[in-house]
Design a protein around this motif. Structure first.
Motif, PDB file in Angstrom:
ATOM      1  N   ASP A 136      12.013   8.845 -15.723  1.00 61.80           N
ATOM      2  CA  ASP A 136      12.031   7.917 -16.790  1.00 61.80           C
ATOM      3  C   ASP A 136      11.900   6.494 -16.311  1.00 61.80           C
ATOM      4  N   PHE A 137      10.717   6.264 -15.529  1.00 60.78           N
ATOM      5  CA  PHE A 137      10.328   4.929 -14.961  1.00 60.78           C
ATOM      6  C   PHE A 137       9.709   4.205 -16.155  1.00 60.78           C
ATOM      7  N   ASP A 138      10.146   3.001 -16.424  1.00 59.07           N
ATOM      8  CA  ASP A 138       9.535   2.094 -17.435  1.00 59.07           C
ATOM      9  C   ASP A 138       8.279   1.340 -17.171  1.00 59.07           C
ATOM     10  N   GLY A 139       7.941   0.899 -15.901  1.00 60.46           N
ATOM     11  CA  GLY A 139       7.006   0.137 -15.614  1.00 60.46           C
ATOM     12  C   GLY A 139       5.719   1.222 -15.051  1.00 60.46           C
ATOM     13  N   ASN A 140       4.681   0.513 -14.429  1.00 64.64           N
ATOM     14  CA  ASN A 140       3.558   1.251 -14.089  1.00 64.64           C
ATOM     15  C   ASN A 140       3.626   1.631 -12.597  1.00 64.64           C
ATOM     16  N   ILE A 141       2.631   2.537 -12.181  1.00 70.67           N
ATOM     17  CA  ILE A 141       2.762   3.165 -11.067  1.00 70.67           C
ATOM     18  C   ILE A 141       2.437   2.200  -9.915  1.00 70.67           C
ATOM     19  N   ARG A 142       2.960   2.122  -8.671  1.00 67.23           N
ATOM     20  CA  ARG A 142       2.653   1.182  -7.398  1.00 67.23           C
ATOM     21  C   ARG A 142       2.308   1.978  -6.263  1.00 67.23           C
ATOM     22  N   ILE A 143       1.580   1.487  -5.424  1.00 68.76           N
ATOM     23  CA  ILE A 143       1.468   2.039  -4.272  1.00 68.76           C
ATOM     24  C   ILE A 143       2.245   0.995  -3.324  1.00 68.76           C
ATOM     25  N   LYS A 144       2.426   1.680  -2.099  1.00 67.02           N
ATOM     26  CA  LYS A 144       2.903   0.735  -0.945  1.00 67.02           C
ATOM     27  C   LYS A 144       2.026   1.233   0.318  1.00 67.02           C
ATOM     28  N   THR A 145       1.564   0.507   0.915  1.00 66.07           N
ATOM     29  CA  THR A 145       0.676   0.667   2.104  1.00 66.07           C
ATOM     30  C   THR A 145       1.558   0.554   3.221  1.00 66.07           C
ATOM     31  N   GLY A 146       1.063   1.627   4.426  1.00 66.07           N
ATOM     32  CA  GLY A 146       1.771   1.784   5.507  1.00 66.07           C
ATOM     33  C   GLY A 146       2.091   0.729   6.324  1.00 66.07           C
ATOM     34  N   ASP A 147       2.849   0.865   7.461  1.00 63.70           N
ATOM     35  CA  ASP A 147       3.179  -0.002   8.276  1.00 63.70           C
ATOM     36  C   ASP A 147       2.066  -0.434   9.383  1.00 63.70           C
ATOM     37  N   THR A 148       0.999   0.552   9.362  1.00 61.57           N
ATOM     38  CA  THR A 148      -0.114   0.298  10.353  1.00 61.57           C
ATOM     39  C   THR A 148      -1.390   0.082   9.551  1.00 61.57           C
ATOM     40  N   ALA A 149      -1.130   0.125   8.080  1.00 61.07           N
ATOM     41  CA  ALA A 149      -2.432   0.120   7.509  1.00 61.07           C
ATOM     42  C   ALA A 149      -3.382  -0.792   7.689  1.00 61.07           C
ATOM     43  N   SER A 150      -4.883  -0.609   7.631  1.00 61.68           N
ATOM     44  CA  SER A 150      -5.876  -1.425   8.146  1.00 61.68           C
ATOM     45  C   SER A 150      -6.902  -1.016   7.460  1.00 61.68           C
ATOM     46  N   ALA A 151      -8.185  -1.923   7.583  1.00 60.23           N
ATOM     47  CA  ALA A 151      -9.477  -1.536   6.974  1.00 60.23           C
ATOM     48  C   ALA A 151     -10.087  -0.156   7.668  1.00 60.23           C
ATOM     49  N   GLY A 152      -9.576  -0.123   8.876  1.00 60.32           N
ATOM     50  CA  GLY A 152     -10.136   1.422   9.563  1.00 60.32           C
ATOM     51  C   GLY A 152      -9.365   2.519   9.294  1.00 60.32           C
ATOM     52  N   TRP A 153      -7.987   2.434   8.864  1.00 57.16           N
ATOM     53  CA  TRP A 153      -7.194   3.399   8.526  1.00 57.16           C
ATOM     54  C   TRP A 153      -6.063   2.887   7.439  1.00 57.16           C
ATOM     55  N   TYR A 154      -6.574   3.173   6.217  1.00 56.43           N
ATOM     56  CA  TYR A 154      -5.956   2.351   5.084  1.00 56.43           C
ATOM     57  C   TYR A 154      -5.105   3.737   4.471  1.00 56.43           C
ATOM     58  N   ASN A 155      -3.685   3.572   4.850  1.00 57.56           N
ATOM     59  CA  ASN A 155      -2.833   4.753   3.956  1.00 57.56           C
ATOM     60  C   ASN A 155      -1.709   4.090   3.149  1.00 57.56           C
ATOM     61  N   PHE A 156      -1.337   5.085   2.445  1.00 58.63           N
ATOM     62  CA  PHE A 156      -0.204   4.259   1.294  1.00 58.63           C
ATOM     63  C   PHE A 156       0.681   5.530   0.670  1.00 58.63           C
ATOM     64  N   VAL A 157       1.629   5.061   0.098  1.00 54.35           N
ATOM     65  CA  VAL A 157       2.283   6.093  -0.667  1.00 54.35           C
ATOM     66  C   VAL A 157       2.329   5.672  -1.945  1.00 54.35           C
ATOM     67  N   VAL A 158       2.275   6.704  -3.101  1.00 52.61           N
ATOM     68  CA  VAL A 158       2.373   6.364  -4.381  1.00 52.61           C
ATOM     69  C   VAL A 158       3.790   6.319  -4.911  1.00 52.61           C
ATOM     70  N   LEU A 159       4.143   5.380  -5.899  1.00 55.77           N
ATOM     71  CA  LEU A 159       5.697   5.269  -6.041  1.00 55.77           C
ATOM     72  C   LEU A 159       5.681   5.271  -7.628  1.00 55.77           C
ATOM     73  N   ASP A 160       6.578   5.751  -8.462  1.00 53.32           N
ATOM     74  CA  ASP A 160       7.049   5.530  -9.621  1.00 53.32           C
ATOM     75  C   ASP A 160       6.286   6.110 -10.612  1.00 53.32           C
ATOM     76  N   HIS A 161       5.817   7.353 -10.165  1.00 46.98           N
ATOM     77  CA  HIS A 161       5.052   8.176 -11.153  1.00 46.98           C
ATOM     78  C   HIS A 161       5.798   8.986 -12.122  1.00 46.98           C
ATOM     79  N   LYS A 162       5.451   9.158 -13.332  1.00 53.15           N
ATOM     80  CA  LYS A 162       6.308   9.808 -14.404  1.00 53.15           C
ATOM     81  C   LYS A 162       6.290  11.428 -14.114  1.00 53.15           C
ATOM     82  N   ILE A 163       5.066  11.980 -13.799  1.00 46.71           N
ATOM     83  CA  ILE A 163       4.801  13.382 -13.589  1.00 46.71           C
ATOM     84  C   ILE A 163       4.461  13.339 -12.060  1.00 46.71           C
ATOM     85  N   GLY A 164       4.249  14.518 -11.645  1.00 48.37           N
ATOM     86  CA  GLY A 164       3.648  14.883 -10.382  1.00 48.37           C
ATOM     87  C   GLY A 164       2.217  14.662 -10.156  1.00 48.37           C
ATOM     88  N   ILE A 165       1.715  14.424  -8.851  1.00 52.16           N
ATOM     89  CA  ILE A 165       0.460  13.960  -8.683  1.00 52.16           C
ATOM     90  C   ILE A 165      -0.451  15.195  -8.191  1.00 52.16           C
TER      91      ILE A 165
END
Length: 244
Positions: A136-165
């Protein structure tokens, strides 16, 4: 006085949100665990010590049910002998000698200890019934990039999704070539082409039901949050298998 009482009760009742079921009910077993405050292998972030029937408690399914991070961020409604809670998958219970109940003889869920009392009181093990529900999230999905995210290795976690990915894909600026991303350890999605990416990039995140949202990070910044253009639709007449 009678009219005031009726309105008061109605007002209290409407504070409770109704969670939309998206699977049938399944039998399982629960225990409690500590150390949940800092999050788990799904990298969904830290928790407060809040409690109550509408709080989203962290849960850790047994390793087989967790299924290589497939369950990360999925929400469940769990009914135990003492009551009901809502919970979100944030970690897993390893199938090792230290946790023999997590070997997979039946569906097993470790519950954050601050929520276990609502299901089984002072007990340490209990049988429960659970079902997948829309978070029951009210807002939009967000992503959070990793501690070492860069243009050469761009990694992220998907947050606040209402159902599974179901899947995630991405493309560079000024490109029509979509790249299917793989969910790595710690629930990280990685966009890597063996070269420096051209920003802004476009990321499409698909739900288990097949719809998607879009997020467009403008740069390769580590530990940054970006908001998508919406959240997943909650299906009306579509049921999922909790195991697959």
């Amino acid at each position: 006085m009678k009219m005031f009482f009726i309105l008061f009760v109605f007002g209290i009742a409407t504070l409770e949100k109704t969670l939309t079921p998206i699977s049938s009910c399944t039998k399982g077993r629960i225990t409690r665990y500590t150390g949940w405050e800092n999050g788990g292998s799904c990298s969904l972030g830290k928790h407060t010590n809040a409690t109550g029937p509408t709080y989203m408690y962290p849960i850790s399914p047994n390793q087989a049910l967790f299924n290589e991070h497939l369950q990360c961020g999925i929400c469940y409604e769990i009914v135990g002998p003492k009551g009901t809670i809502r919970a979100r998958v944030e970690n897993y219970c390893p199938a090792g000698d230290k946790d023999p109940l997590c070997h997979g003889d039946m569906f097993h869920l470790d519950i954050a200890h601050n929520g276990s009392k609502y299901l089984m009181g002072d007990g340490s093990v209990a049988n429960v019934t659970f079902r997948m529900v829309a978070c029951d999230f009210d807002g939009n999905i967000r992503i959070k990039t990793g501690d070492t995210a860069s243009a050469g290795w761009y990694n992220f976690v998907v947050l606040d999704h209402k159902i599974g990915i179901r899947s995630v894909r991405a493309k560079e600026a000024n490109s029509n070539v979509w790249n299917n991303l793989i969910r790595e350890n710690a629930n990280q999605w990685t966009f890597w082409l063996g070269k420096q990416l051209t920003f802004p990039i476009t990321i499409e995140i698909y739900s288990l039901a097949g719809d998607f949202v879009t997020v467009k990070p403008p740069e390769a910044e580590a530990n940054a949050y970006y908001t998508a253009d919406g959240n997943f639709k909650v299906p009306d007449n579509l049921w999922f298998d909790v195991e697959s």
